[in-house]
Structure formats: structure tokens, C-alpha cells
Design a protein around this motif. Structure first.
Motif, PDB file in Angstrom:
ATOM      1  N   VAL A  27      55.015  32.899  20.031  1.00 59.50           N
ATOM      2  CA  VAL A  27      56.151  33.326  19.212  1.00 59.50           C
ATOM      3  C   VAL A  27      56.750  32.130  18.470  1.00 59.50           C
ATOM      4  O   VAL A  27      57.095  32.231  17.283  1.00 59.50           O
ATOM      5  CB  VAL A  27      57.217  34.012  20.095  1.00 59.50           C
ATOM      6  CG1 VAL A  27      58.513  34.235  19.312  1.00 59.50           C
ATOM      7  CG2 VAL A  27      56.686  35.336  20.616  1.00 59.50           C
ATOM      8  N   ALA A  28      56.886  31.001  19.154  1.00 57.08           N
ATOM      9  CA  ALA A  28      57.428  29.811  18.506  1.00 57.08           C
ATOM     10  C   ALA A  28      56.529  29.364  17.349  1.00 57.08           C
ATOM     11  O   ALA A  28      57.023  28.896  16.301  1.00 57.08           O
ATOM     12  CB  ALA A  28      57.583  28.693  19.524  1.00 57.08           C
ATOM     13  N   TYR A  29      55.233  29.513  17.510  1.00 55.23           N
ATOM     14  CA  TYR A  29      54.301  29.161  16.435  1.00 55.23           C
ATOM     15  C   TYR A  29      54.552  30.052  15.216  1.00 55.23           C
ATOM     16  O   TYR A  29      54.606  29.568  14.073  1.00 55.23           O
ATOM     17  CB  TYR A  29      52.862  29.335  16.930  1.00 55.23           C
ATOM     18  CG  TYR A  29      51.805  28.971  15.906  1.00 55.23           C
ATOM     19  CD1 TYR A  29      51.320  27.670  15.817  1.00 55.23           C
ATOM     20  CD2 TYR A  29      51.290  29.932  15.041  1.00 55.23           C
ATOM     21  CE1 TYR A  29      50.347  27.340  14.892  1.00 55.23           C
ATOM     22  CE2 TYR A  29      50.320  29.604  14.100  1.00 55.23           C
ATOM     23  CZ  TYR A  29      49.855  28.296  14.036  1.00 55.23           C
ATOM     24  OH  TYR A  29      48.899  27.969  13.096  1.00 55.23           O
ATOM     25  N   ILE A  30      54.716  31.345  15.455  1.00 53.93           N
ATOM     26  CA  ILE A  30      54.991  32.286  14.360  1.00 53.93           C
ATOM     27  C   ILE A  30      56.313  31.927  13.678  1.00 53.93           C
ATOM     28  O   ILE A  30      56.417  31.931  12.446  1.00 53.93           O
ATOM     29  CB  ILE A  30      55.037  33.726  14.905  1.00 53.93           C
ATOM     30  CG1 ILE A  30      53.641  34.154  15.372  1.00 53.93           C
ATOM     31  CG2 ILE A  30      55.560  34.699  13.850  1.00 53.93           C
ATOM     32  CD1 ILE A  30      53.616  35.458  16.134  1.00 53.93           C
ATOM     33  N   GLU A  31      57.319  31.607  14.492  1.00 53.29           N
ATOM     34  CA  GLU A  31      58.629  31.268  13.932  1.00 53.29           C
ATOM     35  C   GLU A  31      58.587  29.962  13.146  1.00 53.29           C
ATOM     36  O   GLU A  31      59.247  29.820  12.108  1.00 53.29           O
ATOM     37  CB  GLU A  31      59.667  31.182  15.046  1.00 53.29           C
ATOM     38  CG  GLU A  31      60.056  32.530  15.623  1.00 53.29           C
ATOM     39  CD  GLU A  31      60.745  33.401  14.595  1.00 53.29           C
ATOM     40  OE1 GLU A  31      61.945  33.206  14.356  1.00 53.29           O
ATOM     41  OE2 GLU A  31      60.068  34.270  14.011  1.00 53.29           O
ATOM     42  N   TRP A 109      64.828  23.517  15.342  1.00 52.48           N
ATOM     43  CA  TRP A 109      63.773  23.731  16.325  1.00 52.48           C
ATOM     44  C   TRP A 109      64.269  24.507  17.542  1.00 52.48           C
ATOM     45  O   TRP A 109      63.509  25.261  18.154  1.00 52.48           O
ATOM     46  CB  TRP A 109      63.137  22.403  16.720  1.00 52.48           C
ATOM     47  CG  TRP A 109      62.083  22.025  15.738  1.00 52.48           C
ATOM     48  CD1 TRP A 109      62.207  21.211  14.651  1.00 52.48           C
ATOM     49  CD2 TRP A 109      60.736  22.527  15.707  1.00 52.48           C
ATOM     50  NE1 TRP A 109      61.027  21.155  13.951  1.00 52.48           N
ATOM     51  CE2 TRP A 109      60.110  21.952  14.571  1.00 52.48           C
ATOM     52  CE3 TRP A 109      60.005  23.388  16.516  1.00 52.48           C
ATOM     53  CZ2 TRP A 109      58.782  22.227  14.239  1.00 52.48           C
ATOM     54  CZ3 TRP A 109      58.683  23.664  16.188  1.00 52.48           C
ATOM     55  CH2 TRP A 109      58.090  23.086  15.058  1.00 52.48           C
ATOM     56  N   PHE A 110      65.536  24.359  17.883  1.00 53.83           N
ATOM     57  CA  PHE A 110      66.084  25.204  18.941  1.00 53.83           C
ATOM     58  C   PHE A 110      66.008  26.673  18.537  1.00 53.83           C
ATOM     59  O   PHE A 110      65.704  27.549  19.354  1.00 53.83           O
ATOM     60  CB  PHE A 110      67.535  24.821  19.234  1.00 53.83           C
ATOM     61  CG  PHE A 110      67.681  23.618  20.129  1.00 53.83           C
ATOM     62  CD1 PHE A 110      66.951  23.511  21.303  1.00 53.83           C
ATOM     63  CD2 PHE A 110      68.552  22.594  19.797  1.00 53.83           C
ATOM     64  CE1 PHE A 110      67.075  22.403  22.135  1.00 53.83           C
ATOM     65  CE2 PHE A 110      68.697  21.483  20.613  1.00 53.83           C
ATOM     66  CZ  PHE A 110      67.951  21.386  21.783  1.00 53.83           C
ATOM     67  N   ASP A 111      66.291  26.960  17.266  1.00 55.69           N
ATOM     68  CA  ASP A 111      66.201  28.338  16.771  1.00 55.69           C
ATOM     69  C   ASP A 111      64.759  28.843  16.801  1.00 55.69           C
ATOM     70  O   ASP A 111      64.510  30.024  17.075  1.00 55.69           O
ATOM     71  CB  ASP A 111      66.732  28.418  15.337  1.00 55.69           C
ATOM     72  CG  ASP A 111      68.244  28.358  15.269  1.00 55.69           C
ATOM     73  OD1 ASP A 111      68.895  28.489  16.319  1.00 55.69           O
ATOM     74  OD2 ASP A 111      68.784  28.180  14.158  1.00 55.69           O
ATOM     75  N   ILE A 112      63.824  27.972  16.494  1.00 50.78           N
ATOM     76  CA  ILE A 112      62.412  28.349  16.529  1.00 50.78           C
ATOM     77  C   ILE A 112      61.973  28.696  17.957  1.00 50.78           C
ATOM     78  O   ILE A 112      61.218  29.640  18.184  1.00 50.78           O
ATOM     79  CB  ILE A 112      61.541  27.209  15.967  1.00 50.78           C
ATOM     80  CG1 ILE A 112      61.752  27.089  14.448  1.00 50.78           C
ATOM     81  CG2 ILE A 112      60.060  27.400  16.297  1.00 50.78           C
ATOM     82  CD1 ILE A 112      61.143  25.848  13.830  1.00 50.78           C
ATOM     83  N   LEU A 113      62.491  27.955  18.919  1.00 57.02           N
ATOM     84  CA  LEU A 113      62.055  28.109  20.303  1.00 57.02           C
ATOM     85  C   LEU A 113      62.768  29.219  21.058  1.00 57.02           C
ATOM     86  O   LEU A 113      62.219  29.777  22.010  1.00 57.02           O
ATOM     87  CB  LEU A 113      62.275  26.784  21.048  1.00 57.02           C
ATOM     88  CG  LEU A 113      61.451  25.586  20.574  1.00 57.02           C
ATOM     89  CD1 LEU A 113      61.959  24.303  21.214  1.00 57.02           C
ATOM     90  CD2 LEU A 113      59.979  25.788  20.885  1.00 57.02           C
TER      91      LEU A 113
END
Length: 257
Positions: A27-31, A109-113
Motif C-alpha cells: 500500500v505504501a508503494y502505491i501511495e 512520508w508519514f502520510d504515505i505510510l
């Protein structure tokens, strides 16, 4: 609970944690791609974040169960048991270290994770099911879960069915995952970097604060479950910061001018 694949023993608890971690990274990769960030940072970051997350998770559990570990110090390292709050704290430190080192936006990056994190938590909770742990007080509700006598806590041996806390948290986390993904897309033009992580802390904090009331023999401070101190603080701080960012500061568009 485990099963055999040739000479290999697969523990279902560890398998669910691994599946959760893999789903979270996916999911983090997609984000990261959606936000036009280099996903290579994600895999490099994991080399720091995952070890610190595991150390933090283990440390929290050991402190929580110190009465046991003080009498069995040989089990502090290598024993079973992890605490989600310690994992989050260790992971946050890892992200801060990596983003400072690479000079990239930590809040972004916090939002991505964040969505992947809460998804990983939800999947990982099924490991508690296979270990027959993380259950609440006895219940006669239709969805109460049977716990084997060997896994029942003292003073509750005569009861058979308990609140399935692992499932309550699974539902909480999966719902939170869906909400964060929807909000991140529907209101992307109104969000500031870090808002998704703040929403994660607020949402999970409220849910976990409520669920603590169903648990047996929790770690307390001043007669109040420690998890409620932590989640209550997370909710209050998260709401305060979110309010300040959107009511007291100029809109994101104005900041870009």
C-alpha cells in the motif's frame, strides 16, 4: 499454532505478521507512486524502520509484563510478545532518522505510510487469534470466541467464551484503512502534509481507547489503562494540531504562492 512444510515449521502468528507487513509495504508503494515520490525510499527506509519497530514493540511488551520478565530475564530477548505502541514509536524514530538523512519531507512520508500501517495492524491481529490471545472479558454474545482452558487467564477458568478483542481491532483497523485511503483521495487538495498521519492517530486512538474497557488485566498507571493514557494523549494532540493547521494557518494554496 503452526504447521509443517517439509522440515520447516511455520508459526501462524509470525505468518500473519509477515503478511501484514507485506500488505503495508504494498500500500505504501502505491501511495508513494500516487504522490509522485520515489518508491525506492520505501525499501531503503524499511531497513531502518522495521528493526527499530521490532525493538520498540518488544521493549513495550517487556515493560508491560515486567513482573514476569524480572523473574525470567533470559526471555527478554528472543521471547514472544510485541506491543503495537512500541512498534509505532520505534517506526516513527526510524522514519525521522531516514528522512533527515536523505533530506526528504518526513510529514509527506508519514502520510504515505499511515494507510499501510493500519492495514498491517489489522492483518497482524489474526496472529492473536491463532495464539488464542488478546481476548476480553467473558461474554455470552453470539460472536464470543472459545478459549481453550490452558489459555484462560487466572480467575476466568470457568468461563468458555470471551470478547474477541483481536477481531474488534481487525474491524477497527480495516475500517480505518478504508477511511484514510478515501480521505487521502477525495480531499487531497485540502490536506496538508502530515494530515493523514494525524487522522490515523485520532481515529485509532479513539477506537483503542474504547476497546481498552473490554480487556482483562491490562497495564495501568494510576488505575487507568496505560493504553488509554497513550491514546487519549494522541487524540487530544492530534485534534489540536489538526485544528491549528486548518483554522489558524493560511490554506495550503496560499502557502504555495
Amino acid at each position: 499454532m503452526s504447521f509443517e512444510i517439509g522440515p520447516l515449521t511455520v508459526h501462524l502468528y509470525g505468518l500473519m505478521l509477515a503478511l501484514g507487513a507485506a500488505a503495508g509495504v504494498a500500500v505504501a508503494y502505491i501511495e508513494a507512486k500516487r504522490r509522485s515520490e520515489n518508491p525506492e525510499h520505501l525499501f531503503n527506509m524499511a531497513l531502518i524502520v522495521l528493526p527499530l519497530g521490532i525493538i520498540g514493540a518488544r521493549a513495550y511488551h517487556v515493560i508491560d509484563q515486567w513482573d514476569f520478565y524480572s523473574q525470567n530475564p533470559e526471555q527478554i530477548i528472543g521471547g514472544a510478545g510485541l506491543g503495537i505502541f512500541g512498534a509505532i514509536a520505534g517506526g516513527v524514530v526510524g522514519v525521522l532518522i531516514y528522512t533527515y538523512w536523505k533530506k526528504i519531507n518526513a510529514l509527506r512520508w508519514f502520510d504515505i505510510l499511515a494507510p499501510g500501517l493500519i492495514l498491517a495492524q489489522g492483518i497482524g491481529r489474526w496472529g492473536n487469534y491463532f495464539n488464542q490471545e488478546l481476548y476480553g472479558y467473558p461474554t455470552d454474545l453470539p460472536w464470543g470466541i472459545f478459549i481453550d482452558p490452558a489459555n484462560r487467564l487466572p480467575e476466568f477458568e470457568e468461563f468458555t467464551h470471551f470478547h474477541p478483542m483481536f477481531f474488534y481491532e481487525f474491524v477497527l483497523n480495516i475500517t480505518g484503512f478504508a477511511l484514510l485511503m478515501i480521505i487521502g483521495r477525495k480531499w487531497r487538495d485540502r490536506l496538508r502534509d502530515g494530515d493523514i498521519m494525524l487522522l490515523y492517530f485520532i481515529y485509532y486512538g479513539v477506537g483503542r481507547f474504547i476497546l481498552e474497557g473490554f480487556k482483562i488485566e491490562v497495564w495501568t498507571l494510576g488505575g487507568i489503562p496505560t493504553a488509554r493514557w497513550i491514546t487519549g494523549a494522541a487524540v487530544i494532540i492530534g485534534l489540536g494540531v489538526l485544528w491549528h493547521r486548518h483554522r489558524r494557518l493560511p490554506p495550503p494554496a496560499d502557502l504555495d504562492d
